[in-house]
Design an enzyme around this catalytic site. Structure first.
Site, PDB file in Angstrom:
ATOM      1  N   TRP A  74       2.381  30.005  56.199  1.00  8.64           N
ATOM      2  CA  TRP A  74       3.089  30.569  55.361  1.00  8.64           C
ATOM      3  C   TRP A  74       3.494  29.082  54.317  1.00  8.64           C
ATOM      4  O   TRP A  74       4.260  28.217  54.764  1.00  8.64           O
ATOM      5  CB  TRP A  74       4.631  30.807  55.863  1.00  8.64           C
ATOM      6  N   SER A  96       3.119  22.092  50.813  1.00  7.64           N
ATOM      7  CA  SER A  96       3.564  22.100  52.116  1.00  7.64           C
ATOM      8  C   SER A  96       3.637  23.407  52.670  1.00  7.64           C
ATOM      9  O   SER A  96       3.724  24.431  51.826  1.00  7.64           O
ATOM     10  CB  SER A  96       5.107  21.518  52.252  1.00  7.64           C
ATOM     11  N   SER A  97       3.742  23.486  53.687  1.00  6.34           N
ATOM     12  CA  SER A  97       3.380  25.005  54.518  1.00  6.34           C
ATOM     13  C   SER A  97       3.736  24.868  55.964  1.00  6.34           C
ATOM     14  O   SER A  97       3.834  23.857  56.571  1.00  6.34           O
ATOM     15  CB  SER A  97       2.136  25.583  54.403  1.00  6.34           C
ATOM     16  N   SER A  98       4.075  26.172  56.580  1.00  4.53           N
ATOM     17  CA  SER A  98       4.039  26.042  57.970  1.00  4.53           C
ATOM     18  C   SER A  98       2.745  26.666  58.668  1.00  4.53           C
ATOM     19  O   SER A  98       2.387  27.751  58.425  1.00  4.53           O
ATOM     20  CB  SER A  98       5.397  26.988  58.302  1.00  4.53           C
TER      21      SER A  98
END
Length: 378
Positions: A74, A96-98
């Protein structure tokens, strides 16, 4: 209503079925760490060529939690704008991400981290991967470095909410963190063009570096390097088809819009379709490390940001392909020669490639260290 606890157990079952939970301690970490704490209440999802913000209040709690516990990456920030701050869909690049949980777990699995080992994580991101490391190793054994100040502040808040207090550093992860050395393992959740020498200096003898090697063509290869007592790190690529965002200091510089120049023209010896292959793309990047790859309507273009050189292909009359090259570097010649060596070896996947790293020189080789090899940019 489905609970977070039930979804965590379901995610652990899914990852276990994929072989991504090699030890009970990692399963315990997945079951214990609430991923929703690390996503706040908004993420981006792809919408064609743009990124659409999705909010918890839109979906409702249960649908939101099911989305959170999907084995999916995500995106949380696009070109520095957080999902919670976006008023509508954005064009741009994720910053940026998870990362999807299966890849988050793949990295420490590949690193072969054991009880009580000290780990330096490069790229804290949302803090989810950091929390898993903390649960597995203990907060005192985890140091994590994040480049982006806003992302770092959010990660610190998330980790506190999850009950963890690792050593968090805001700064350039390519410098590592000397104050915490020596580390047993360095794990990078961002990609690098070359291995920073500081990572070698901060490892104990026998320690490992697990990272993805990428570049300005955005090809990628996952590798674990082991450091010997002479200060040389060696390893083979795993063959995993995974990628991470480039570390910000290694990001591509701006380039002008592509305008094709006729240059010199000839028929190609190899098809540009080879660059559609995961390993073929990687080989092309090794051969022309300062070039970007642009896919045109009927071929590919290579644009070298260091020299201004370009090469572009188009279908030839009567079949095959024509390449046009302009500038001081014959980019297609470089790529074509490397692809020919790969073809002569039988077009193996990335597991046939390895890497040797010293403080002064870094090479990727095919077959063995004495085989065909390419030096990485310094």
């Amino acid at each position: 209503m489905t609970t977070s606890t039930a979804l965590r157990h379901g995610l652990a079952d899914e990852l276990d079925g994929q072989g991504q939970l090699p030890a009970p301690a990692w399963r315990s970490a997945v079951e214990a760490v609430p991923r929703e704490l690390f996503l706040d209440d908004a993420v981006f999802r792809p919408d064609g060529t743009r990124w659409e913000p999705v909010r918890r209040e839109q979906l409702g709690d249960e649908a939101w939690l099911r989305m959170v516990y999907a084995d999916t990456t995500w995106v949380t920030q696009v070109d520095g704008v957080g999902a919670a701050d976006a008023s509508g869909p954005l064009a741009g690049r994720p910053t940026s991400s998870s990362t999807l949980p299966s890849l988050v777990l793949r990295m420490p699995h590949l690193a072969a981290i054991g009880d009580g080992e000290k780990v330096l994580e490069i790229g804290t991101g949302t803090g989810y991967s950091t929390a898993l490391l903390c649960h597995r190793l203990g907060d005192q054994n985890v140091t994590s470095v994040e480049h982006d100040q806003d992302v770092a502040a959010a990660a610190a808040r998330h980790l506190r909410a999850a009950g963890h207090a690792p050593h968090l550093v805001t700064g350039d992860g390519l410098r590592g963190h000397q104050a915490g050395a020596d580390y047993d393992a360095i794990i990078a959740t961002c990609a690098v063009r070359t291995i920073p020498p500081s990572w070698l200096w901060q490892l104990r003898d026998g320690g490992s570096i697990t990272t993805t090697l990428s570049g300005w063509m955005l090809a990628s290869g996952l590798i674990r390097l082991a450091l010997d007592d002479e200060g040389i790190a060696r390893g083979r690529f795993t063959g995993d088809t995974v990628s991470y965002m480039l570390a910000r200091p290694h990001e591509r510089p701006p380039r002008p819009t592509f305008y094709p120049h006729p240059g010199t023209t000839r028929h190609t010896r190899t098809s540009p379709d080879l660059l559609e292959d995961w390993t073929g793309h990687f080989v092309a990047q090794l051969a022309a490390p300062t070039a970007e790859l642009v896919r045109t309507g009927n071929g590919v273009a290579l644009l070298d940001v260091a020299t201004g050189s370009q090469a572009w292909t188009e279908p030839a009359d009567g079949g095959g392909w024509t390449v046009h090259q302009d500038g001081p570097a014959n980019l297609w010649d470089q790529v074509e020669n490397a692809l020919a060596l790969w073809q002569q070896a039988g077009t193996p996947d990335q597991r046939a490639f390895g890497m040797t790293v010293t403080e002064w020189d870094q090479t990727v080789w095919l077959g063995d260290p004495d085989g065909p090899h390419w030096r990485l940019p310094t």
